[in-house]
Design a protein around this motif. Sequence first.
Motif, PDB file in Angstrom:
ATOM      1  N   LEU A 335     -42.258  81.643 -98.624  1.00 28.43           N
ATOM      2  CA  LEU A 335     -41.747  80.554 -97.782  1.00 28.43           C
ATOM      3  C   LEU A 335     -40.520  79.902 -98.406  1.00 28.43           C
ATOM      4  O   LEU A 335     -39.574  79.524 -97.689  1.00 28.43           O
ATOM      5  CB  LEU A 335     -42.842  79.511 -97.573  1.00 28.43           C
ATOM      6  N   GLY A 336     -40.513  79.763 -99.723  1.00 25.25           N
ATOM      7  CA  GLY A 336     -39.346  79.187-100.386  1.00 25.25           C
ATOM      8  C   GLY A 336     -38.113  80.055-100.237  1.00 25.25           C
ATOM      9  O   GLY A 336     -37.018  79.551 -99.971  1.00 25.25           O
ATOM     10  N   ALA A 337     -38.273  81.372-100.416  1.00 25.27           N
ATOM     11  CA  ALA A 337     -37.145  82.280-100.251  1.00 25.27           C
ATOM     12  C   ALA A 337     -36.645  82.280 -98.805  1.00 25.27           C
ATOM     13  O   ALA A 337     -35.433  82.287 -98.550  1.00 25.27           O
ATOM     14  CB  ALA A 337     -37.549  83.684-100.675  1.00 25.27           C
ATOM     15  N   ARG A 338     -37.568  82.253 -97.856  1.00 26.45           N
ATOM     16  CA  ARG A 338     -37.158  82.217 -96.445  1.00 26.45           C
ATOM     17  C   ARG A 338     -36.405  80.933 -96.121  1.00 26.45           C
ATOM     18  O   ARG A 338     -35.391  80.958 -95.412  1.00 26.45           O
ATOM     19  CB  ARG A 338     -38.400  82.330 -95.553  1.00 26.45           C
ATOM     20  N   ARG A 339     -36.886  79.818 -96.652  1.00 29.71           N
ATOM     21  CA  ARG A 339     -36.215  78.549 -96.386  1.00 29.71           C
ATOM     22  C   ARG A 339     -34.796  78.549 -96.949  1.00 29.71           C
ATOM     23  O   ARG A 339     -33.860  78.051 -96.310  1.00 29.71           O
ATOM     24  CB  ARG A 339     -37.015  77.403 -96.997  1.00 29.71           C
ATOM     25  N   ALA A 340     -34.622  79.103 -98.132  1.00 30.04           N
ATOM     26  CA  ALA A 340     -33.293  79.172 -98.727  1.00 30.04           C
ATOM     27  C   ALA A 340     -32.371  80.072 -97.919  1.00 30.04           C
ATOM     28  O   ALA A 340     -31.186  79.767 -97.720  1.00 30.04           O
ATOM     29  CB  ALA A 340     -33.388  79.661-100.166  1.00 30.04           C
ATOM     30  N   GLN A 341     -32.918  81.184 -97.431  1.00 28.63           N
ATOM     31  CA  GLN A 341     -32.107  82.097 -96.626  1.00 28.63           C
ATOM     32  C   GLN A 341     -31.622  81.429 -95.340  1.00 28.63           C
ATOM     33  O   GLN A 341     -30.462  81.547 -94.951  1.00 28.63           O
ATOM     34  CB  GLN A 341     -32.925  83.340 -96.276  1.00 28.63           C
ATOM     35  N   LEU A 342     -32.523  80.724 -94.680  1.00 35.05           N
ATOM     36  CA  LEU A 342     -32.157  80.077 -93.424  1.00 35.05           C
ATOM     37  C   LEU A 342     -31.172  78.937 -93.650  1.00 35.05           C
ATOM     38  O   LEU A 342     -30.293  78.689 -92.824  1.00 35.05           O
ATOM     39  CB  LEU A 342     -33.413  79.553 -92.720  1.00 35.05           C
ATOM     40  N   ALA A 343     -31.320  78.233 -94.770  1.00 35.81           N
ATOM     41  CA  ALA A 343     -30.445  77.091 -95.028  1.00 35.81           C
ATOM     42  C   ALA A 343     -29.034  77.529 -95.388  1.00 35.81           C
ATOM     43  O   ALA A 343     -28.067  76.833 -95.076  1.00 35.81           O
ATOM     44  CB  ALA A 343     -31.034  76.225 -96.143  1.00 35.81           C
ATOM     45  N   TYR A 344     -28.887  78.681 -96.039  1.00 35.01           N
ATOM     46  CA  TYR A 344     -27.580  79.094 -96.520  1.00 35.01           C
ATOM     47  C   TYR A 344     -27.014  80.291 -95.763  1.00 35.01           C
ATOM     48  O   TYR A 344     -25.988  80.823 -96.132  1.00 35.01           O
ATOM     49  CB  TYR A 344     -27.638  79.382 -98.020  1.00 35.01           C
ATOM     50  N   GLY A 345     -27.673  80.728 -94.719  1.00 33.59           N
ATOM     51  CA  GLY A 345     -27.087  81.676 -93.787  1.00 33.59           C
ATOM     52  C   GLY A 345     -26.652  83.000 -94.368  1.00 33.59           C
ATOM     53  O   GLY A 345     -25.519  83.432 -94.159  1.00 33.59           O
ATOM     54  N   VAL A 346     -27.520  83.676 -95.113  1.00 36.46           N
ATOM     55  CA  VAL A 346     -27.187  84.986 -95.674  1.00 36.46           C
ATOM     56  C   VAL A 346     -27.822  86.060 -94.809  1.00 36.46           C
ATOM     57  O   VAL A 346     -29.017  85.998 -94.515  1.00 36.46           O
ATOM     58  CB  VAL A 346     -27.698  85.093 -97.125  1.00 36.46           C
ATOM     59  N   THR A 347     -27.051  87.058 -94.390  1.00 38.83           N
ATOM     60  CA  THR A 347     -27.587  88.130 -93.550  1.00 38.83           C
ATOM     61  C   THR A 347     -27.486  89.509 -94.195  1.00 38.83           C
ATOM     62  O   THR A 347     -28.144  90.441 -93.746  1.00 38.83           O
ATOM     63  CB  THR A 347     -26.844  88.157 -92.203  1.00 38.83           C
ATOM     64  N   ALA A 348     -26.644  89.667 -95.212  1.00 32.25           N
ATOM     65  CA  ALA A 348     -26.534  90.969 -95.881  1.00 32.25           C
ATOM     66  C   ALA A 348     -27.818  91.255 -96.649  1.00 32.25           C
ATOM     67  O   ALA A 348     -28.354  90.385 -97.340  1.00 32.25           O
ATOM     68  CB  ALA A 348     -25.334  90.969 -96.820  1.00 32.25           C
ATOM     69  N   TYR A 349     -28.288  92.490 -96.512  1.00 33.86           N
ATOM     70  CA  TYR A 349     -29.560  92.841 -97.150  1.00 33.86           C
ATOM     71  C   TYR A 349     -29.511  92.718 -98.669  1.00 33.86           C
ATOM     72  O   TYR A 349     -30.465  92.241 -99.295  1.00 33.86           O
ATOM     73  CB  TYR A 349     -29.975  94.251 -96.758  1.00 33.86           C
TER      74      TYR A 349
END
Length: 429
Positions: A335-349
Amino acid sequence: MTDLLSRPPHTDPDDPRRRARGGAASRWAASVVAGLRGEQERTLAGAAALAAGGAVAAGLLGLMGLALVGWYLADGGAHGSTRDALRAGADLWLVGHGSGVAIGGVPVGVVPLALTVAAGWLVHRLAVRAARTARPTEDDRTVAQAAVTLTGVYLVLAVLTCVLAGTDDVSPGLGRTVLGALLLPGVLGTLGLARGTGRLRPWLDTVPGWVRAVAHGAASTVVGLLVAATALTVVTVLLGTNDAMAVLAGLRLSGGDYAAYAVATALLLPNAVLWAAAYLVGPGFSVGVGTTVSPGVVSLGPVPAFPLLSALPDAGPTPSWLMGLLVVPVVVAALGARRAQLAYGVTAYDSSALRGFGSGVVAGVLTALLTGLAGGALGTGRLVHVGPSVLEVGAAAVASMGLAGLLAGLATAWWQRRSSEPVPQHLTD
């Protein structure tokens, strides 16, 4: 020739480098003195010095007053003197800074983390207030000088307290006092000054986006783990209430002693939460050398008659369903990693995987460090160490949280690519 003999070599008063060094030092000293005197508008360095003195005075006076009340409640002042009670309050303040203490040669190294949190909060709040009431500045050098002043004043007062409070029977550790008195004001005080002057946001803006993403995910993970550990602590304490009451009844304490036990329990509650966090991660903790309390096995010997320890599970094999608690750090890391991804908008794998993995690893390291603070010595022999093992908790936390963060980062990137919702693109550098 007479002039050469009367003047030491290399001390030309007209040397511009000497004038610059002397001028900077004198201006800094003058700013501190002016701030302490309250002349005109208080300088930041002077306000920081006052904040350090206020934080030390408030902490010492509060704990000295608590020690005096406890002394009167315990035996009505029949044993010892007022000076002994005041010295006990000073020792307690030092212990909150991690000093540890030797009582009659017996080491006690467990730090009541509630005192540490309170001291850190106090110095941070006073630093913020000092910065907001001082002369406005946007100069980072001025903020740095004020931070050095705050830390230096705090350190000197802590060392003086350590020297004056020590006796032949009770001696705080000077080295650990210096370390604690450097870290608390050096970190939390500096952040308070930066926050109060408005310089914290510009400082954070200079940090690369990927670092902020990792820090955001790690912080979210650690907070989630602590929330789960708090819930576990509350449940186990409630279930062990009857045993705790039986322990207290067997001690045949007076009303003042009950109050002292209640205060000690409250001061050690953050330690209990961090022990529960180590339990959720897997390795658990020990209550003496050769003991283990974990979801897989509970091996205990005689334990101190302290009410909070009544929450410990019974020795022997544990129910198999308790192993399911090991999923908690995995879930909070994901959940922490997902929250960081959504907050900072990273899409590259690749970026998503690295940031998710990094947030999990950093969260695991932070978990190990925090749980390490909750343990220490409670005496000699078996009680030379109680609490979690930093290495064991760190290894388990880094492995589980790092893998969970990696997988969650990839899954979040996949979901973002397939989602029809717009993906924020700010702070992706």
